[in-house]
Design a protein around this motif. Structure first.
Motif, PDB file in Angstrom:
ATOM      1  N   GLY A 204       0.815  -1.210   0.000  1.00  0.00           N
ATOM      2  CA  GLY A 204       0.000   0.000   0.000  1.00  0.00           C
ATOM      3  C   GLY A 204       0.846   1.256   0.000  1.00  0.00           C
ATOM      4  N   GLU A 205       1.898   1.263   0.786  1.00  0.00           N
ATOM      5  CA  GLU A 205       2.796   2.418   0.828  1.00  0.00           C
ATOM      6  C   GLU A 205       3.481   2.623  -0.524  1.00  0.00           C
ATOM      7  OE1 GLU A 205       6.911   3.808   3.126  1.00  0.00           O
ATOM      8  OE2 GLU A 205       5.798   2.030   3.805  1.00  0.00           O
ATOM      9  N   THR A 206       3.865   1.520  -1.147  1.00  0.00           N
ATOM     10  CA  THR A 206       4.524   1.613  -2.450  1.00  0.00           C
ATOM     11  C   THR A 206       3.575   2.159  -3.510  1.00  0.00           C
ATOM     12  OG1 THR A 206       5.950  -0.262  -1.875  1.00  0.00           O
ATOM     13  CG2 THR A 206       5.765   0.290  -4.207  1.00  0.00           C
ATOM     14  N   LEU A 207       2.323   1.702  -3.497  1.00  0.00           N
ATOM     15  CA  LEU A 207       1.342   2.216  -4.444  1.00  0.00           C
ATOM     16  C   LEU A 207       1.090   3.706  -4.223  1.00  0.00           C
ATOM     17  CD1 LEU A 207      -1.222  -0.720  -4.580  1.00  0.00           C
ATOM     18  CD2 LEU A 207       0.036   0.228  -6.523  1.00  0.00           C
ATOM     19  N   SER A 208       1.056   4.133  -2.980  1.00  0.00           N
ATOM     20  CA  SER A 208       0.859   5.562  -2.694  1.00  0.00           C
ATOM     21  C   SER A 208       1.963   6.398  -3.312  1.00  0.00           C
ATOM     22  CB  SER A 208       0.813   5.795  -1.172  1.00  0.00           C
ATOM     23  OG  SER A 208      -0.334   5.201  -0.611  1.00  0.00           O
ATOM     24  N   THR A 209       3.186   5.879  -3.266  1.00  0.00           N
ATOM     25  CA  THR A 209       4.310   6.586  -3.884  1.00  0.00           C
ATOM     26  C   THR A 209       4.133   6.668  -5.395  1.00  0.00           C
ATOM     27  OG1 THR A 209       5.791   5.814  -2.135  1.00  0.00           O
ATOM     28  CG2 THR A 209       6.814   6.601  -4.170  1.00  0.00           C
ATOM     29  N   LEU A 210       3.648   5.585  -5.995  1.00  0.00           N
ATOM     30  CA  LEU A 210       3.418   5.589  -7.444  1.00  0.00           C
ATOM     31  C   LEU A 210       2.343   6.598  -7.819  1.00  0.00           C
ATOM     32  CD1 LEU A 210       3.441   1.750  -8.207  1.00  0.00           C
ATOM     33  CD2 LEU A 210       5.284   3.376  -8.638  1.00  0.00           C
TER      34      LEU A 210
END
Length: 240
Positions: A204-210
């Motif tokens: 989820g954190e990685t997707l937020s960065t994307l």
């Protein structure tokens, strides 16, 4: 039209200086030539060893798409398998798809591998950024990359004659010194977007960065497909 079939880099270089037009598999240019006229000299790299390599970290530009197998990462293999029909894949080449095509189904896959382009110019062989090759339509000899931890690729269904189908490619890479980096590339309506994000175990954190980057401008269906592909990729054993 005189078709040149060089067997060495020096011979290829000579034909380039003579104005020979690279044709790849000719699946895209043939109809145009029939309408507008054929060039005086054309050139195929099908007999050039440097352009026919298939290895874990190298893929030649003259390799036809149906020859791409499990020697290369999953993302490239899947991308090649979705191009056109079986008849097209027996003729179309890597270089023709990336440099000569407007669809460039292999481009997102190459981008998430952080691939470098080996090209031939009149001055000789050099390695350069893939985006520059696409922009300048330079003569591609091969692609080179570092093997990712894991990767995936999906092309959404599309209506015949309609807009180009949505493509999502993703790859997870080990970073020197520790850690992992996720690369994602999306083709949406003939435009390619790409982003990177560090991955620390939280999808989820990685997707937020994307979403904070260019991928955040994608339409909702594209974002949903990216989310599914990234979540699936990071849930693999190699992604944990």
């Amino acid at each position: 039209m005189l078709l040149r079939l060089p067997t060495s880099v020096s011979e290829t270089q000579e034909y380039l200086t003579q104005g020979a037009v690279p044709i790849g598999g000719a699946t895209l240019v043939w109809a145009t030539w029939q309408r507008d006229g054929f060039p005086e000299h054309a050139m195929s790299l099908r007999d050039l060893p440097e352009a026919n390599t298939i290895e874990p970290e190298t893929l030649g530009a003259a390799v036809v798409l149906n020859r791409i197998d499990d020697r290369v990462p999953e993302v490239l293999r899947r991308a090649a398998s979705t191009v056109g029909t079986g008849a097209v894949r027996r003729t179309a080449t890597v270089g023709g798809n990336i440099v000569g095509s407007t669809l460039r189904c292999l481009l997102p896959a190459a981008l998430v591998l952080d691939a470098r382009a080996v090209i031939l110019e009149p001055e000789g062989v050099t390695e350069t950024d893939l985006a520059e090759v696409v922009a300048k339509r330079q003569l591609l000899l091969s692609l080179r990359w570092n093997t990712p931890i894991t990767s995936n690729y999906v092309k959404a269904a599309a209506e015949p004659g309609g807009p180009s189908p949505l493509v999502v490619a993703a790859a997870l890479h080990a970073v020197a010194g520790g850690g992992t980096l996720l690369r994602v590339a999306v083709r949406s309506e003939d435009e390619v977007f790409s982003e990177t994000a560090a991955y620390h175990g939280d999808a989820g954190e990685t997707l937020s960065t994307l979403w904070d980057g260019s991928l955040g401008r994608l339409p909702v269906p594209a974002r949903e497909l990216v989310g599914r592909q990234v979540t699936e990729l990071l849930a693999r054993p190699g992604g944990r």
